[in-house]
Design a protein around this motif. Structure first.
Motif, PDB file in Angstrom:
ATOM      1  N   GLN A  36      50.801  15.346   2.129  1.00  0.00           N
ATOM      2  CA  GLN A  36      51.004  13.941   2.421  1.00  0.00           C
ATOM      3  C   GLN A  36      50.329  13.021   1.402  1.00  0.00           C
ATOM      4  O   GLN A  36      49.260  13.345   0.872  1.00  0.00           O
ATOM      5  CB  GLN A  36      50.459  13.624   3.819  1.00  0.00           C
ATOM      6  CG  GLN A  36      51.238  14.268   4.945  1.00  0.00           C
ATOM      7  CD  GLN A  36      52.615  13.645   5.095  1.00  0.00           C
ATOM      8  OE1 GLN A  36      52.782  12.435   5.013  1.00  0.00           O
ATOM      9  NE2 GLN A  36      53.610  14.485   5.326  1.00  0.00           N
ATOM     10  N   PRO A  37      50.950  11.860   1.122  1.00  0.00           N
ATOM     11  CA  PRO A  37      50.316  10.873   0.241  1.00  0.00           C
ATOM     12  C   PRO A  37      48.911  10.532   0.729  1.00  0.00           C
ATOM     13  O   PRO A  37      48.694  10.277   1.915  1.00  0.00           O
ATOM     14  CB  PRO A  37      51.247   9.660   0.352  1.00  0.00           C
ATOM     15  CG  PRO A  37      52.575  10.244   0.720  1.00  0.00           C
ATOM     16  CD  PRO A  37      52.270  11.412   1.598  1.00  0.00           C
ATOM     17  N   GLY A  38      47.959  10.555  -0.197  1.00  0.00           N
ATOM     18  CA  GLY A  38      46.580  10.222   0.132  1.00  0.00           C
ATOM     19  C   GLY A  38      45.749  11.372   0.647  1.00  0.00           C
ATOM     20  O   GLY A  38      44.524  11.245   0.789  1.00  0.00           O
ATOM     21  N   SER A  39      46.364  12.532   0.929  1.00  0.00           N
ATOM     22  CA  SER A  39      45.615  13.650   1.492  1.00  0.00           C
ATOM     23  C   SER A  39      44.752  14.329   0.438  1.00  0.00           C
ATOM     24  O   SER A  39      45.088  14.359  -0.744  1.00  0.00           O
ATOM     25  CB  SER A  39      46.567  14.668   2.128  1.00  0.00           C
ATOM     26  OG  SER A  39      47.449  15.212   1.154  1.00  0.00           O
ATOM     27  N   ARG A  79      43.131  14.077  -4.689  1.00  0.00           N
ATOM     28  CA  ARG A  79      43.964  13.743  -3.548  1.00  0.00           C
ATOM     29  C   ARG A  79      45.363  13.401  -4.051  1.00  0.00           C
ATOM     30  O   ARG A  79      45.553  13.023  -5.210  1.00  0.00           O
ATOM     31  CB  ARG A  79      43.384  12.586  -2.728  1.00  0.00           C
ATOM     32  CG  ARG A  79      43.282  11.257  -3.448  1.00  0.00           C
ATOM     33  CD  ARG A  79      42.577  10.234  -2.564  1.00  0.00           C
ATOM     34  NE  ARG A  79      42.324   8.974  -3.253  1.00  0.00           N
ATOM     35  CZ  ARG A  79      43.133   7.925  -3.227  1.00  0.00           C
ATOM     36  NH1 ARG A  79      44.272   7.999  -2.554  1.00  0.00           N
ATOM     37  NH2 ARG A  79      42.832   6.811  -3.863  1.00  0.00           N
ATOM     38  N   PRO A  82      48.778   7.988  -3.433  1.00  0.00           N
ATOM     39  CA  PRO A  82      49.394   7.279  -2.307  1.00  0.00           C
ATOM     40  C   PRO A  82      50.717   6.645  -2.711  1.00  0.00           C
ATOM     41  O   PRO A  82      51.022   6.501  -3.902  1.00  0.00           O
ATOM     42  CB  PRO A  82      48.354   6.206  -1.969  1.00  0.00           C
ATOM     43  CG  PRO A  82      47.652   5.954  -3.273  1.00  0.00           C
ATOM     44  CD  PRO A  82      47.607   7.288  -3.967  1.00  0.00           C
ATOM     45  N   GLU A  84      52.620   3.299  -2.851  1.00  0.00           N
ATOM     46  CA  GLU A  84      52.312   1.875  -2.841  1.00  0.00           C
ATOM     47  C   GLU A  84      53.376   1.106  -3.601  1.00  0.00           C
ATOM     48  O   GLU A  84      53.918   1.603  -4.601  1.00  0.00           O
ATOM     49  CB  GLU A  84      50.940   1.607  -3.461  1.00  0.00           C
ATOM     50  CG  GLU A  84      49.786   2.288  -2.737  1.00  0.00           C
ATOM     51  CD  GLU A  84      48.464   2.134  -3.458  1.00  0.00           C
ATOM     52  OE1 GLU A  84      47.419   2.247  -2.804  1.00  0.00           O
ATOM     53  OE2 GLU A  84      48.495   1.907  -4.686  1.00  0.00           O
ATOM     54  N   ASP A  87      52.614   0.760  -7.268  1.00  0.00           N
ATOM     55  CA  ASP A  87      52.843   1.995  -8.016  1.00  0.00           C
ATOM     56  C   ASP A  87      54.318   2.142  -8.357  1.00  0.00           C
ATOM     57  O   ASP A  87      54.682   2.431  -9.500  1.00  0.00           O
ATOM     58  CB  ASP A  87      52.357   3.189  -7.203  1.00  0.00           C
ATOM     59  CG  ASP A  87      52.612   4.512  -7.905  1.00  0.00           C
ATOM     60  OD1 ASP A  87      52.174   4.664  -9.058  1.00  0.00           O
ATOM     61  OD2 ASP A  87      53.246   5.404  -7.300  1.00  0.00           O
TER      62      ASP A  87
END
Length: 232
Positions: A36-39, A79, A82, A84, A87
């Motif tokens: 997952q994004p940010g994990s 990580r 994310p 965004e 981005d």
């Protein structure tokens, strides 16, 4: 018995193979959303997940960080990058700069073989969508390959391996956002029509018209994923 060559005693090729395997699997799971994004990406967890040693996993993380799919967190590891709006806007604007230049070079330098490759890649993409109807879209290996191949062939005569690699990396970085967009698009005719227009403009070799079509096409992901701010 013949003595082994010095190169045969060097374990680097094996290490490179394991690193490449780790890169492919981690990237696949990032793009698919399994990671997952940010994990957080812990080396121990990834070693257990993929059954590959810690050294190739660490090297894979370092290389993927250079592609902006993951982010290094100082001394604390990595990580997943994310998702965004800023981005995607940066990816979109950079793609427009690089891909329009590669398109210009391809239109100037492309011969019959380039035109044939564009047509063939579009035909394969169109046939795939026709077979799958509204079930087409990012997330299956065959579609992902056909879609990326079509876009790659459009700039296939650019003549710069570095330029094409940079474009390929940006295409992959936009993939996670395209999967969000494709959930909103279930009309195969609309999808094919947009790619038909793009192929037509490029093969007509009028750069300004082709450039405008390509820029609009690239911006479509930003427009669909962030509709309130997509035109800013």
């Amino acid at each position: 018995m013949a003595r082994p060559l010095a190169a045969d005693l060097n374990p680097a090729p094996v290490q490179d193979t394991l690193t490449d395997r780790a890169i492919a699997m981690i990237q696949r799971d990032i793009l698919a959303g399994s990671l997952q994004p940010g994990s957080r990406l812990g080396v121990v967890g990834l070693v257990q997940r993929y059954g590959i040693g810690a050294t190739p996993v660490r090297e894979a993380l370092s290389r993927l960080a250079s592609r902006d799919l993951i982010i290094a967190i100082g001394q604390r590891g990595f990580r997943v990058a994310p998702l965004e709006r800023s981005d995607l806007a940066d990816i979109t604007n950079t793609r427009c700069v690089l891909e329009t230049e590669a398109l210009r070079l391809s239109i100037e330098n492309g011969a019959d073989a380039w035109e044939a490759a564009v047509l063939a890649s579009f035909h394969r993409l169109k046939r795939y969508v026709a077979r799958h109807g509204s079930a087409f879209g990012e997330g299956t290996e065959e579609f992902d390959e056909l879609h990326k191949t079509f876009h790659s062939e459009l700039i296939g005569a650019a003549g710069s391996a570095r330029l094409k690699q940079a474009i390929s990396d940006l295409y992959d970085q936009a993939y996670r956002y395209r999967r969000i967009m494709m959930k909103q698009l279930s009309d195969p005719d609309r999808f094919i029509a947009s790619h038909q227009r793009l192929a037509d403009r490029v093969l007509e070799r009028g750069f300004e018209a082709a450039r405008a079509e390509l820029v609009a096409h690239i911006h479509s992901t930003l427009k669909y994923v962030y509709p309130e701010t997509g035109n800013q």
